[in-house]
Write an enzyme that holds these catalytic residues in place. Sequence first.
Site, short mmCIF file in Angstrom:
data_model
loop_
_atom_site.label_atom_id
_atom_site.label_comp_id
_atom_site.label_asym_id
_atom_site.label_seq_id
_atom_site.Cartn_x
_atom_site.Cartn_y
_atom_site.Cartn_z
CD1 TRP A 88 44.58 46.95 42.51
CD2 TRP A 88 44.01 44.91 41.81
NE1 TRP A 88 44.20 47.06 41.19
CE2 TRP A 88 43.84 45.81 40.74
CE3 TRP A 88 43.70 43.56 41.60
CZ2 TRP A 88 43.41 45.42 39.47
CZ3 TRP A 88 43.26 43.16 40.34
CH2 TRP A 88 43.12 44.09 39.30
CE LYS A 112 49.79 53.36 47.53
NZ LYS A 112 48.59 52.52 47.71
CD GLU A 115 44.09 52.30 45.80
OE1 GLU A 115 45.29 52.08 46.11
OE2 GLU A 115 43.75 52.87 44.74
N GLY A 164 52.64 47.94 38.98
CA GLY A 164 51.28 48.43 38.74
C GLY A 164 51.10 48.82 37.29
CB SER A 165 48.57 50.93 35.69
OG SER A 165 48.74 52.14 36.42
CD GLU A 186 55.76 43.06 36.94
OE1 GLU A 186 55.10 43.33 35.90
OE2 GLU A 186 55.33 42.37 37.86
CG LEU A 187 55.51 49.51 34.47
CD1 LEU A 187 55.93 50.65 33.56
CD2 LEU A 187 54.92 50.05 35.77
CB CYS A 220 51.34 42.13 34.97
SG CYS A 220 52.46 41.21 36.02
CD GLU A 321 47.92 44.87 32.00
OE1 GLU A 321 48.05 46.03 32.43
OE2 GLU A 321 48.66 43.93 32.33
CG PHE A 323 44.74 43.43 35.06
CD1 PHE A 323 45.94 43.20 34.41
CD2 PHE A 323 44.74 43.43 36.45
CE1 PHE A 323 47.12 43.00 35.12
CE2 PHE A 323 45.91 43.23 37.17
CZ PHE A 323 47.11 43.02 36.51
#
Length: 422
Positions: A88, A112, A115, A164-165, A186-187, A220, A321, A323
């Site tokens: 997101w 996807k 959300e 994402g995470s 890609e974390l 990130c 992290e 964020f």
Amino acid sequence: MPPERQDVLRELAERVRANNDEFTLLESLDSGKPLDVAQGEIERAISYFEYYAGLCRSIEGKQFPYDADALIYTRREPYGVVGQIIPWNFPFVMVSYKLGPALATGNTVVLKPAEQTPLTALRFARELQEVVPDGVVNVVSGFGEEAGDPLTSHQEVRKVAFTGSTEVGHQIMRNAANRTAPVTLELGGKSPFIVFPDADIDVAVESVAGVMYYNTGQSCDAPSRVFVHEDVREEFMDAFLERTQEEVVGDPLVEGTTMGPLVSEAQYEKVTGYLDIGREEGATVAAGGGVPEGDTYGNGWYVEPTVFSEASNDMRVAQDEIFGPVETVITWSDYDEMIRQANDTEYGLAAGMATENASLAHETAAELEAGNVWVNKYATLPPGVPFGGYKQSGIGREHTRETLLAYTRCKTVDIATDRSPM
Ligand code: ADP
Ligand code: MG
């Protein structure tokens, strides 16, 4: 064929450009990004579609001259169905990062969005409907467990790409392992930025603040651990705190706002939780440390840009992290010990430094365990330049020619050429 794919990607870029304002507003409403930030990101996505359009023309096989009686060559073939899951924090930029290489190489996609922020991807699906053949791109919104997990577990999804995470990245890799599907991941990150004694302090401050506070710290690759040399600590802190005060936290739709709210209540709980943790661990709150007061802030997940100083690298605020717009500042004096600490994290996405000494910059760049290292700047990522992590920050490189390899399989064809009756 590649020329047609090139046309498709160009057409998609054109259509986003033609509807730039609508995409910008949707992105801002969905994510809380200030309008000009959202606008910059829509333009960034356009430039990535255009980059991948050009890359269509660089898909090549090889020929191997190792047998006089054979023609041996390779073909790069698409996987078929690719599953892509995005986060997101940069909703539409991520759409371009993911669809660009998948379409350039002739794959079909189930994408996807997160959300929290599906709107620009869904809006883009309307354009896709008119530009790509039916079924080539499918945007499926939904929650991670309901929509994401079945996608990464599906037998016929031959390649998976995820941003994402780290925790979800592990789960996705496990799912993909069950059918030997390759993954691009890609974390997370907890990137160091080193301020050397000879640094141009203004450059150091802007390199750090310009990314740490951008997007309310939800990047990130944010330089969330600053290692400042003791000789310039005071000068750096004065300038950095002054720069921190310049951030205008507020309504993303109001001109002049530089920092909008966090994306969601969950993110707000997480970030404000770390503000408490930092205090409890004994870091000094040099700026911010709470949530802003006032009418504007009643209906949003706002937090103050925060600086923890006198921190040490083993604190949770220096290891986890967060964020959010939370900077952790660590003072150093011994070079080797500083490098050890800079690398002492499970992550390895990015790193930065400010120095006027070119030899030192090269030496330090080589020593840092990170996929991207910036010197006297931070997080510039022009299309074409590899991006991706070391260690738990990920697998694979995006935004570059190498990315095409991740979206294609190599087939070797070996043909006997000694069968002619002549
Ligand atoms: P965050 O917790 O910050 O939202 P996540 O890594 O959970 O970060 O989310 C990134 C993306 O991964 C979102 O699109 C989310 O829906 C998706 N996701 C979350 N859990 C799973 C899962 N178990 N399998 C597949 N996708 C998931
Ligand atoms: Mg999650």
